[in-house]
Write a protein that holds these residues in place. Sequence first.
Motif, PDB file in Angstrom:
ATOM      1  N   LYS A 161     -22.121  54.339 103.174  1.00  0.00           N
ATOM      2  CA  LYS A 161     -22.300  55.617 102.425  1.00  0.00           C
ATOM      3  C   LYS A 161     -22.597  56.567 103.236  1.00  0.00           C
ATOM      4  CE  LYS A 161     -22.866  54.080  97.902  1.00  0.00           C
ATOM      5  NZ  LYS A 161     -24.257  54.225  96.765  1.00  0.00           N
ATOM      6  N   ARG A 162     -22.201  57.697 103.116  1.00  0.00           N
ATOM      7  CA  ARG A 162     -22.802  59.080 103.901  1.00  0.00           C
ATOM      8  C   ARG A 162     -24.176  59.341 104.242  1.00  0.00           C
ATOM      9  NH1 ARG A 162     -23.680  64.309 102.443  1.00  0.00           N
ATOM     10  NH2 ARG A 162     -23.267  65.864 104.516  1.00  0.00           N
ATOM     11  N   THR A 163     -25.112  58.618 102.470  1.00  0.00           N
ATOM     12  CA  THR A 163     -26.021  58.896 102.449  1.00  0.00           C
ATOM     13  C   THR A 163     -27.180  58.305 103.094  1.00  0.00           C
ATOM     14  OG1 THR A 163     -26.311  58.556  99.901  1.00  0.00           O
ATOM     15  CG2 THR A 163     -26.051  60.625 100.236  1.00  0.00           C
ATOM     16  N   GLU A 164     -26.171  56.994 103.039  1.00  0.00           N
ATOM     17  CA  GLU A 164     -27.249  55.778 104.555  1.00  0.00           C
ATOM     18  C   GLU A 164     -27.403  56.335 106.077  1.00  0.00           C
ATOM     19  OE1 GLU A 164     -28.707  54.245 103.029  1.00  0.00           O
ATOM     20  OE2 GLU A 164     -28.370  54.430 101.295  1.00  0.00           O
ATOM     21  N   PRO A 165     -28.276  56.042 106.695  1.00  0.00           N
ATOM     22  CA  PRO A 165     -28.095  56.177 107.662  1.00  0.00           C
ATOM     23  C   PRO A 165     -27.534  55.572 109.252  1.00  0.00           C
ATOM     24  CG  PRO A 165     -30.109  56.801 107.116  1.00  0.00           C
ATOM     25  CD  PRO A 165     -30.011  56.393 105.851  1.00  0.00           C
ATOM     26  N   ALA A 166     -28.046  54.233 108.389  1.00  0.00           N
ATOM     27  CA  ALA A 166     -27.837  53.663 109.019  1.00  0.00           C
ATOM     28  C   ALA A 166     -26.087  52.930 108.944  1.00  0.00           C
ATOM     29  CB  ALA A 166     -28.322  51.949 108.883  1.00  0.00           C
ATOM     30  N   LEU A 167     -25.336  52.021 109.967  1.00  0.00           N
ATOM     31  CA  LEU A 167     -24.138  51.692 109.896  1.00  0.00           C
ATOM     32  C   LEU A 167     -23.836  50.195 108.833  1.00  0.00           C
ATOM     33  CD1 LEU A 167     -21.245  52.117 111.411  1.00  0.00           C
ATOM     34  CD2 LEU A 167     -21.959  50.521 112.344  1.00  0.00           C
ATOM     35  N   GLU A 168     -23.380  50.210 107.690  1.00  0.00           N
ATOM     36  CA  GLU A 168     -22.936  49.186 107.135  1.00  0.00           C
ATOM     37  C   GLU A 168     -22.123  48.193 107.900  1.00  0.00           C
ATOM     38  OE1 GLU A 168     -21.180  48.527 103.054  1.00  0.00           O
ATOM     39  OE2 GLU A 168     -22.742  50.717 102.916  1.00  0.00           O
ATOM     40  N   GLU A 169     -23.313  46.894 107.234  1.00  0.00           N
ATOM     41  CA  GLU A 169     -22.599  45.040 107.748  1.00  0.00           C
ATOM     42  C   GLU A 169     -21.088  45.505 107.327  1.00  0.00           C
ATOM     43  OE1 GLU A 169     -23.772  41.552 108.679  1.00  0.00           O
ATOM     44  OE2 GLU A 169     -24.885  42.227 107.949  1.00  0.00           O
ATOM     45  N   GLY A 170     -19.904  44.989 108.282  1.00  0.00           N
ATOM     46  CA  GLY A 170     -18.660  44.524 107.686  1.00  0.00           C
ATOM     47  C   GLY A 170     -18.085  46.355 107.121  1.00  0.00           C
ATOM     48  N   THR A 171     -18.137  46.944 107.967  1.00  0.00           N
ATOM     49  CA  THR A 171     -17.748  48.487 108.321  1.00  0.00           C
ATOM     50  C   THR A 171     -16.945  47.541 109.096  1.00  0.00           C
ATOM     51  OG1 THR A 171     -19.159  49.856 108.879  1.00  0.00           O
ATOM     52  CG2 THR A 171     -18.770  49.800 106.952  1.00  0.00           C
ATOM     53  N   GLN A 172     -15.740  49.066 109.054  1.00  0.00           N
ATOM     54  CA  GLN A 172     -14.968  49.227 111.028  1.00  0.00           C
ATOM     55  C   GLN A 172     -15.131  48.705 111.765  1.00  0.00           C
ATOM     56  OE1 GLN A 172     -10.445  50.091 110.281  1.00  0.00           O
ATOM     57  NE2 GLN A 172     -11.007  50.392 107.889  1.00  0.00           N
ATOM     58  N   LEU A 173     -16.548  49.930 112.098  1.00  0.00           N
ATOM     59  CA  LEU A 173     -17.389  50.585 112.599  1.00  0.00           C
ATOM     60  C   LEU A 173     -18.433  49.760 113.356  1.00  0.00           C
ATOM     61  CD1 LEU A 173     -17.206  54.238 112.724  1.00  0.00           C
ATOM     62  CD2 LEU A 173     -15.855  53.199 114.290  1.00  0.00           C
ATOM     63  N   HIS A 174     -18.483  48.725 112.740  1.00  0.00           N
ATOM     64  CA  HIS A 174     -19.273  47.910 112.719  1.00  0.00           C
ATOM     65  C   HIS A 174     -18.665  46.588 113.662  1.00  0.00           C
ATOM     66  CE1 HIS A 174     -21.680  44.208 111.628  1.00  0.00           C
ATOM     67  NE2 HIS A 174     -22.903  44.733 111.688  1.00  0.00           N
ATOM     68  N   ARG A 175     -17.443  46.274 113.010  1.00  0.00           N
ATOM     69  CA  ARG A 175     -16.728  45.374 113.939  1.00  0.00           C
ATOM     70  C   ARG A 175     -16.421  45.872 115.172  1.00  0.00           C
ATOM     71  NH1 ARG A 175     -14.845  45.015 108.186  1.00  0.00           N
ATOM     72  NH2 ARG A 175     -12.966  45.981 109.254  1.00  0.00           N
ATOM     73  N   LEU A 176     -16.259  47.025 114.738  1.00  0.00           N
ATOM     74  CA  LEU A 176     -15.876  47.616 116.342  1.00  0.00           C
ATOM     75  C   LEU A 176     -16.894  47.667 117.346  1.00  0.00           C
ATOM     76  CD1 LEU A 176     -13.900  50.819 115.865  1.00  0.00           C
ATOM     77  CD2 LEU A 176     -12.883  48.017 117.197  1.00  0.00           C
TER      78      LEU A 176
END
Length: 370
Positions: free
Chosen positions: A345-360
Amino acid sequence: MIDCSIEFGAFVPTIPEIYRDAVDDEDCTNEKHREKIASECAIGPNWTALKLVAVEAYNHDTSLFEFELPDPNALLRLPVTAHLLVKAPCPTCKNPDSTDRGEGDSNLVEQVRPYTAIEEKYPGRFKIMVKLYKEWGVPESVLKERHKVFLYTKTDHSYKPPGCVSSHIHSLVIGQTLSFKHTSICLGKITYPFDESICAITMIAVGAGVAPMIRILKALLDGDYGKDQRCPHVKKIHLLYGVRTVSDILQRELLDAWHETHSDRFQVCYCIGSRWANVTFAAKTAQRQEPPLPKDWETIPSDRKELGWVDGDKVARRGASNAQDEGHKIFICGLPGIYLSLCGKRTEPALEEGTQLHRLGYKDEQVIKF
């Protein structure tokens, strides 16, 4: 920027609280609220009605709107990574507190949205670029009534309401006014000039989300905000720009010119299409048939185009650097779906676990959500 959640597999638009709270004026006579005066921007923290002086159509659904500042000799002086807030009466959109997503609300509701100044080099005026979001599909409540079918839950998978504020702006005629303000919530999550530790930037933009990237690129490549503030320590800037069709590309002439004149530093890649780029028709037969190429696909040079939406694979192949480079930042701006897919989510500053950038392998501090 509209946010969203996912319910029963469908994107459900929501308005971030930060913009709902911005509808009212600030009491800047109170010392507690003086910090609301965010910068030297010519537009302050109270709503100011500005007159529309020119409209320039860009393509089939996007136009540049030029507004007049109260002081004809003043420059806008909006910080490079900041934006403005726009308030508009929306008689046809739902009350944002309503849980009904598919039916209109007769109440007049004032809605607030962020917009980025796309041009501000002339005294007394500035331009914003506004994409008109039209109503798309049919609400499931209408389908239920029309076809007398039972719906377990209303998800409106195939319906998107019109953009309230964009529709209002596109309805304006020369001489009418629109309300603007600029407060501390408009300053964004990173300041310019960028810290010297930043050496590479991958920009990910979808649709009109390219506007803040254009502002930053003008500063980095053209020195629009000071010839001595081009941040020479940022050696590579790659823009992955997702649009549905070739005709949806905004500011293409400018982006192509930068690609050619600043090729040692800047590259643009147009990601054209949607999920259908991943579909192969008749895949289980001997007669495999790929989807047709987008209209005018051939007008884009081969070194700056990809089929399909922006995803982790394209970031890995086309990005300015990789996740292991601590000096590499990723800037993201666009529709809610791109946030949910790539970073959360845009409103959440943290990188969400499991998203594509997190997996990279990217870390929270490397990803900036505009």
